[in-house]
Motif scaffolding. Structure first.
Motif, mmCIF file in Angstrom:
data_model
loop_
_atom_site.group_PDB
_atom_site.id
_atom_site.type_symbol
_atom_site.label_atom_id
_atom_site.label_comp_id
_atom_site.label_asym_id
_atom_site.label_seq_id
_atom_site.Cartn_x
_atom_site.Cartn_y
_atom_site.Cartn_z
ATOM 1 N N LYS A 168 0.966 -1.224 0.162
ATOM 2 C CA LYS A 168 -0.078 0.010 0.130
ATOM 3 C C LYS A 168 0.882 1.464 0.061
ATOM 4 N N CYS A 169 0.387 2.279 -0.337
ATOM 5 C CA CYS A 169 0.909 3.636 -0.496
ATOM 6 C C CYS A 169 0.087 4.678 0.287
ATOM 7 N N PHE A 170 0.284 5.249 1.020
ATOM 8 C CA PHE A 170 -0.451 6.258 1.795
ATOM 9 C C PHE A 170 0.060 7.745 1.615
ATOM 10 N N ARG A 171 -0.697 8.696 1.200
ATOM 11 C CA ARG A 171 -0.407 9.855 1.508
ATOM 12 C C ARG A 171 -0.484 10.327 3.030
ATOM 13 N N ARG A 172 0.255 11.213 3.424
ATOM 14 C CA ARG A 172 0.694 11.391 5.100
ATOM 15 C C ARG A 172 -0.663 11.692 5.645
ATOM 16 N N ALA A 173 -1.523 12.341 4.943
ATOM 17 C CA ALA A 173 -2.890 12.832 5.331
ATOM 18 C C ALA A 173 -3.675 11.926 6.078
ATOM 19 N N VAL A 174 -3.640 10.811 5.193
ATOM 20 C CA VAL A 174 -4.423 9.484 5.448
ATOM 21 C C VAL A 174 -4.073 9.056 7.025
ATOM 22 N N LEU A 175 -2.689 8.739 7.250
ATOM 23 C CA LEU A 175 -2.261 8.281 8.476
ATOM 24 C C LEU A 175 -2.398 9.221 9.734
ATOM 25 N N GLU A 176 -2.478 10.523 9.377
ATOM 26 C CA GLU A 176 -2.413 11.639 10.325
ATOM 27 C C GLU A 176 -3.991 11.844 10.646
ATOM 28 N N THR A 177 -4.761 11.377 9.845
ATOM 29 C CA THR A 177 -6.303 11.443 10.159
ATOM 30 C C THR A 177 -6.866 10.373 10.747
ATOM 31 N N LEU A 178 -6.261 9.141 10.591
ATOM 32 C CA LEU A 178 -6.430 7.825 11.266
ATOM 33 C C LEU A 178 -6.066 7.950 12.660
ATOM 34 N N ASP A 179 -6.957 7.422 13.522
ATOM 35 C CA ASP A 179 -6.545 7.277 15.055
ATOM 36 C C ASP A 179 -5.436 6.020 15.020
ATOM 37 N N LEU A 180 -4.116 6.062 14.982
ATOM 38 C CA LEU A 180 -3.458 5.039 14.806
ATOM 39 C C LEU A 180 -3.573 4.363 16.248
ATOM 40 N N ASP A 181 -3.654 5.139 17.133
ATOM 41 C CA ASP A 181 -3.639 4.581 18.494
ATOM 42 C C ASP A 181 -4.708 3.321 18.558
ATOM 43 N N ALA A 182 -5.942 3.598 17.922
ATOM 44 C CA ALA A 182 -7.173 3.130 18.010
ATOM 45 C C ALA A 182 -7.098 1.752 17.331
ATOM 46 N N VAL A 183 -5.889 1.351 16.373
ATOM 47 C CA VAL A 183 -5.885 0.222 15.722
ATOM 48 C C VAL A 183 -5.101 -0.844 16.731
ATOM 49 N N ARG A 184 -5.972 -1.917 16.699
ATOM 50 C CA ARG A 184 -5.642 -3.102 17.308
ATOM 51 C C ARG A 184 -5.283 -4.419 16.750
ATOM 52 N N SER A 185 -5.564 -4.489 15.378
ATOM 53 C CA SER A 185 -5.884 -5.685 14.643
ATOM 54 C C SER A 185 -4.014 -6.064 14.215
ATOM 55 N N GLN A 186 -4.087 -7.136 13.864
ATOM 56 C CA GLN A 186 -2.689 -7.842 13.066
ATOM 57 C C GLN A 186 -2.853 -8.300 11.906
ATOM 58 N N GLY A 187 -1.935 -8.687 11.167
ATOM 59 C CA GLY A 187 -2.165 -9.676 10.034
ATOM 60 C C GLY A 187 -3.407 -9.079 8.599
ATOM 61 N N TYR A 188 -3.851 -10.005 8.410
ATOM 62 C CA TYR A 188 -5.060 -9.709 7.498
ATOM 63 C C TYR A 188 -5.828 -8.788 7.964
ATOM 64 N N ALA A 189 -6.254 -8.912 9.349
ATOM 65 C CA ALA A 189 -7.380 -7.725 9.882
ATOM 66 C C ALA A 189 -6.748 -6.469 9.906
ATOM 67 N N PHE A 190 -5.473 -6.236 10.262
ATOM 68 C CA PHE A 190 -4.948 -4.955 9.895
ATOM 69 C C PHE A 190 -4.801 -4.303 8.867
ATOM 70 N N GLN A 191 -4.660 -5.096 7.733
ATOM 71 C CA GLN A 191 -4.793 -4.660 6.420
ATOM 72 C C GLN A 191 -5.981 -3.946 5.918
ATOM 73 N N VAL A 192 -7.123 -4.871 6.430
ATOM 74 C CA VAL A 192 -8.717 -4.684 6.234
ATOM 75 C C VAL A 192 -9.093 -3.300 7.024
ATOM 76 N N GLU A 193 -8.472 -3.271 8.505
ATOM 77 C CA GLU A 193 -8.932 -2.138 9.012
ATOM 78 C C GLU A 193 -8.456 -0.791 8.509
#
Length: 272
Positions: A168-193
């Motif tokens: 995947k290729c993210f613009r920085r605005a995407v990752l700045e907008t997402l609440d990375l601290d709220a991401v809890r999944s790994q593996g396949y689920a991480f990519q989906v999330e």
């Protein structure tokens, strides 16, 4: 304006990838020298017992375009990517690319992904759009992967064809907008999330075709635990709603848009 408009960071999470790392870094560097000279490769190593971290340190010492982030224990692929994202964002990355460290993601696709990010906020290297595919997988592995994508599509109600892919290729605005601290999944689920959250926030998502190839060296990290996590995490994503921080940061964004790099039907609909 010259493109890409800022530094490109490639995040490579590693655990026992000594046999692949040096050749992969060399190939990524060769490709990016032509398409994105302002680039950095960040190796995120989970204290690999095979010496991957030590090899990464030697590569870093000889190459100013390589950085290494050591993590004291193995905490999973998702955590490795999140730590890598945070580090790259803090260093001013404009585009952040995640890819496997085992050559299953061909570095030759990097220029196409970077170019697609001119018009999209999140670019997915997709095995399941026209022109994409998989090499060297048996029927069982293909079934698990394809079924996982269909399952996630149905539960989440999205049209992304390759929800479980990790190129995947993210613009920085995407990752700045997402609440990375709220991401809890790994593996396949991480990519989906991450993809689902980006769509929820109104970002433009585009799939471009890639051919995925089974790793050159080493042992696959796939496990039943990763598959099981995806089964229960996907409904949780659908019904939990968007994290409050992400909702606040995405206020005012237009509805999300999915674009395919190869579907004639979707190309026609965009022209109407």
């Amino acid at each position: 304006m010259e493109w890409p408009a800022g530094p490109v960071w490639v995040i490579l999470p590693t655990y026992n990838e000594r046999a692949n790392l040096e050749a992969l870094v060399e190939e990524v560097r060769s490709v990016l020298e032509r398409s994105a000279p302002d680039h950095t490769i960040l190796v995120v190593d989970d204290s690999s017992p095979d010496g991957t971290g030590e090899l990464a340190d030697r590569i870093e010492a000889a190459d100013p375009h390589v950085r290494v982030l050591h993590r004291p224990v193995k905490r999973g692929l998702g955590r490795a990517y999140l730590d890598g994202f945070r580090h790259a964002l803090a260093q001013g990355a404009a585009l952040l690319i995640e890819m496997d460290a085992d050559f299953s993601h061909d570095p030759s696709y990097l220029p196409a992904m970077i170019e697609a990010a001119r018009e999209a906020d999140l670019v997915l290297g997709s095995r399941y759009v026209a022109g994409g595919g998989i090499r060297n997988w048996g029927p069982a592995r293909r079934f698990v992967s394809r079924s996982g994508c269909w399952y996630a599509q149905a539960v989440l109600g999205v049209r992304v064809r390759d929800l479980t892919g990790g190129f995947k290729c993210f613009r920085r605005a995407v990752l700045e907008t997402l609440d990375l601290d709220a991401v809890r999944s790994q593996g396949y689920a991480f990519q989906v999330e991450l993809t689902y959250r980006a769509l929820q926030c109104g970002f433009r998502v585009r799939e471009i075709p890639i051919v995925f190839t089974e790793r050159r060296e080493g042992v696959s990290k796939m496990s039943g635990k990763i598959v099981f996590e995806a089964i229960w995490m996907v409904p949780r994503l659908r019904f939990a709603g968007m994290p409050e921080t992400s909702r606040e940061r995405s206020v005012g964004r237009a509805p999300s848009r999915l674009e395919s790099g190869s579907s004639p039907q979707e190309k026609a609909s965009r022209k109407e």
